[in-house]
Design a protein around this motif. Structure first.
Motif, PDB file in Angstrom:
ATOM      1  N   VAL A 131       0.863  -1.181   0.000  1.00 22.73           N
ATOM      2  CA  VAL A 131       0.000   0.000   0.000  1.00 22.73           C
ATOM      3  C   VAL A 131       0.897   1.227   0.000  1.00 22.73           C
ATOM      4  O   VAL A 131       1.814   1.329   0.818  1.00 22.73           O
ATOM      5  N   THR A 132       0.632   2.135  -0.935  1.00 21.93           N
ATOM      6  CA  THR A 132       1.450   3.345  -1.033  1.00 21.93           C
ATOM      7  C   THR A 132       0.681   4.567  -0.557  1.00 21.93           C
ATOM      8  O   THR A 132      -0.544   4.620  -0.647  1.00 21.93           O
ATOM      9  N   GLY A 133       1.452   5.540  -0.066  1.00 22.68           N
ATOM     10  CA  GLY A 133       0.880   6.814   0.329  1.00 22.68           C
ATOM     11  C   GLY A 133       0.724   7.714  -0.882  1.00 22.68           C
ATOM     12  O   GLY A 133       1.024   7.320  -2.014  1.00 22.68           O
ATOM     13  N   LYS A 134       0.314   8.939  -0.654  1.00 24.16           N
ATOM     14  CA  LYS A 134       0.088   9.891  -1.741  1.00 24.16           C
ATOM     15  C   LYS A 134       1.349  10.147  -2.565  1.00 24.16           C
ATOM     16  O   LYS A 134       1.283  10.409  -3.755  1.00 24.16           O
ATOM     17  N   ASP A 135       2.521  10.040  -1.916  1.00 29.18           N
ATOM     18  CA  ASP A 135       3.781  10.307  -2.620  1.00 29.18           C
ATOM     19  C   ASP A 135       4.326   9.079  -3.358  1.00 29.18           C
ATOM     20  O   ASP A 135       5.377   9.129  -3.969  1.00 29.18           O
ATOM     21  N   GLY A 136       3.605   7.949  -3.296  1.00 28.35           N
ATOM     22  CA  GLY A 136       4.024   6.744  -3.999  1.00 28.35           C
ATOM     23  C   GLY A 136       4.988   5.866  -3.229  1.00 28.35           C
ATOM     24  O   GLY A 136       5.385   4.809  -3.705  1.00 28.35           O
ATOM     25  N   SER A 137       5.354   6.278  -2.026  1.00 29.56           N
ATOM     26  CA  SER A 137       6.262   5.454  -1.224  1.00 29.56           C
ATOM     27  C   SER A 137       5.456   4.447  -0.400  1.00 29.56           C
ATOM     28  O   SER A 137       4.272   4.678  -0.111  1.00 29.56           O
ATOM     29  N   PRO A 138       6.070   3.327  -0.026  1.00 31.29           N
ATOM     30  CA  PRO A 138       5.348   2.320   0.758  1.00 31.29           C
ATOM     31  C   PRO A 138       4.833   2.907   2.076  1.00 31.29           C
ATOM     32  O   PRO A 138       5.573   3.559   2.805  1.00 31.29           O
ATOM     33  N   TYR A 139       3.571   2.680   2.335  1.00 32.50           N
ATOM     34  CA  TYR A 139       2.932   3.147   3.560  1.00 32.50           C
ATOM     35  C   TYR A 139       2.696   1.973   4.502  1.00 32.50           C
ATOM     36  O   TYR A 139       2.817   2.094   5.711  1.00 32.50           O
ATOM     37  N   ALA A 140       2.330   0.825   3.925  1.00 33.90           N
ATOM     38  CA  ALA A 140       2.021  -0.363   4.721  1.00 33.90           C
ATOM     39  C   ALA A 140       1.984  -1.576   3.803  1.00 33.90           C
ATOM     40  O   ALA A 140       1.980  -1.447   2.579  1.00 33.90           O
ATOM     41  N   ILE A 141       1.947  -2.728   4.426  1.00 30.08           N
ATOM     42  CA  ILE A 141       1.636  -3.971   3.728  1.00 30.08           C
ATOM     43  C   ILE A 141       0.266  -4.391   4.232  1.00 30.08           C
ATOM     44  O   ILE A 141       0.011  -4.400   5.438  1.00 30.08           O
TER      45      ILE A 141
ATOM     46  N   VAL B  52      -8.962   1.386   1.029  1.00 34.48           N
ATOM     47  CA  VAL B  52      -7.920   0.489   1.536  1.00 34.48           C
ATOM     48  C   VAL B  52      -7.484   0.937   2.931  1.00 34.48           C
ATOM     49  O   VAL B  52      -7.222   0.118   3.815  1.00 34.48           O
ATOM     50  N   ARG B  53      -7.430   2.227   3.160  1.00 35.39           N
ATOM     51  CA  ARG B  53      -7.032   2.778   4.464  1.00 35.39           C
ATOM     52  C   ARG B  53      -7.827   2.136   5.606  1.00 35.39           C
ATOM     53  O   ARG B  53      -7.300   1.834   6.663  1.00 35.39           O
ATOM     54  N   LYS B  54      -9.114   1.902   5.382  1.00 40.26           N
ATOM     55  CA  LYS B  54     -10.004   1.346   6.406  1.00 40.26           C
ATOM     56  C   LYS B  54      -9.659  -0.109   6.736  1.00 40.26           C
ATOM     57  O   LYS B  54      -9.952  -0.586   7.836  1.00 40.26           O
ATOM     58  N   LEU B  55      -9.033  -0.811   5.803  1.00 45.11           N
ATOM     59  CA  LEU B  55      -8.668  -2.213   6.020  1.00 45.11           C
ATOM     60  C   LEU B  55      -7.415  -2.377   6.881  1.00 45.11           C
ATOM     61  O   LEU B  55      -7.180  -3.434   7.443  1.00 45.11           O
ATOM     62  N   LEU B  56      -6.624  -1.315   6.951  1.00 43.31           N
ATOM     63  CA  LEU B  56      -5.362  -1.384   7.698  1.00 43.31           C
ATOM     64  C   LEU B  56      -5.626  -1.277   9.199  1.00 43.31           C
ATOM     65  O   LEU B  56      -6.614  -0.666   9.620  1.00 43.31           O
ATOM     66  N   PRO B  57      -4.740  -1.845  10.017  1.00 41.68           N
ATOM     67  CA  PRO B  57      -4.892  -1.707  11.465  1.00 41.68           C
ATOM     68  C   PRO B  57      -4.894  -0.227  11.873  1.00 41.68           C
ATOM     69  O   PRO B  57      -4.245   0.606  11.223  1.00 41.68           O
ATOM     70  N   ALA B  58      -5.618   0.085  12.920  1.00 41.35           N
ATOM     71  CA  ALA B  58      -5.731   1.469  13.390  1.00 41.35           C
ATOM     72  C   ALA B  58      -4.378   2.032  13.811  1.00 41.35           C
ATOM     73  O   ALA B  58      -4.076   3.195  13.564  1.00 41.35           O
TER      74      ALA B  58
ATOM     75  N   PRO C   4      -0.551   2.474  13.336  1.00 40.90           N
ATOM     76  CA  PRO C   4       0.453   2.289  12.277  1.00 40.90           C
ATOM     77  C   PRO C   4       1.559   1.347  12.743  1.00 40.90           C
ATOM     78  O   PRO C   4       1.932   1.346  13.911  1.00 40.90           O
ATOM     79  N   THR C   5       2.010   0.540  11.830  1.00 35.08           N
ATOM     80  CA  THR C   5       3.094  -0.394  12.134  1.00 35.08           C
ATOM     81  C   THR C   5       4.293  -0.056  11.258  1.00 35.08           C
ATOM     82  O   THR C   5       4.183   0.688  10.287  1.00 35.08           O
ATOM     83  N   GLU C   6       5.417  -0.633  11.607  1.00 30.42           N
ATOM     84  CA  GLU C   6       6.623  -0.423  10.808  1.00 30.42           C
ATOM     85  C   GLU C   6       6.399  -1.007   9.407  1.00 30.42           C
ATOM     86  O   GLU C   6       5.864  -2.102   9.264  1.00 30.42           O
ATOM     87  N   VAL C   7       6.793  -0.256   8.409  1.00 29.16           N
ATOM     88  CA  VAL C   7       6.603  -0.701   7.033  1.00 29.16           C
ATOM     89  C   VAL C   7       7.719  -1.685   6.672  1.00 29.16           C
ATOM     90  O   VAL C   7       8.897  -1.357   6.810  1.00 29.16           O
ATOM     91  N   PRO C   8       7.363  -2.881   6.218  1.00 31.19           N
ATOM     92  CA  PRO C   8       8.369  -3.873   5.867  1.00 31.19           C
ATOM     93  C   PRO C   8       9.020  -3.576   4.515  1.00 31.19           C
ATOM     94  O   PRO C   8       8.537  -4.007   3.478  1.00 31.19           O
TER      95      PRO C   8
END
Length: 147
Positions: free
Chosen positions: A36-46, A88-94, A96-100
């Motif tokens: 999952v990427t953020g607005k800037d295209g960098s990884p935000y989460a898995i 997709v944001r709603k599916l992620l845990p509330a 934030p976790t470290e991005v792998p």
């Protein structure tokens, strides 16, 4: 072997993209998760597929799986209902976790260590600020057992 050599092309999805589209991608390609990427295209989460399953199954059924036997409603019916209008944001845990993520020059052991520590089925491989692809747990095990 380094991350760049282990990485395979892998789909990414944005935080504000449609959740149903993400689930269909997971299902149709039998993926263990999505980058999952953020607005800037960098990884935000898995987004692991298991997290989506957790989102779809009601909490009371997770707490008492025996209830699943007596509930008439099918999971297929719940997918469309629960994901309608959801991002997709709603599916992620509330929380934030470290991005792998791993670097393109990380070794197979470094990649395995990140994956194990974060208990994640895949890691994004980065070079500078670009996503080169991903290494899945099954790919890592395939490479580790070749010798």
């Amino acid at each position: 072997m380094h991350g760049e050599q282990m990485a395979e092309g892998y789909p990414v999805i944005g935080l504000d993209d449609d959740a149903l589209q993400a689930v269909e991608l997971l299902a149709s390609r039998r993926l263990p998760g999505l980058i999952v990427t953020g607005k800037d295209g960098s990884p935000y989460a898995i987004l692991p597929a298991s997290q989506v399953v957790k989102f779809l199954v009601p909490t009371y059924v997770q707490d008492d799986p025996a209830l699943a036997r007596v509930i008439e409603e099918s999971l297929a019916d719940q997918v469309a209902d629960k994901l309608s209008g959801v991002t997709v944001r709603k599916l992620l845990p509330a929380e934030p976790t470290e991005v792998p993520v791993v670097n393109h020059d990380d070794t197979i052991l470094e990649v395995a260590a990140i994956m194990a520590r974060l208990r994640c089925p895949l890691v994004a491989v980065m070079k500078d600020k670009e996503i080169l692809g991903a290494v899945t747990a099954s790919r890592l095990l395939e490479l580790a057992t070749r010798h």
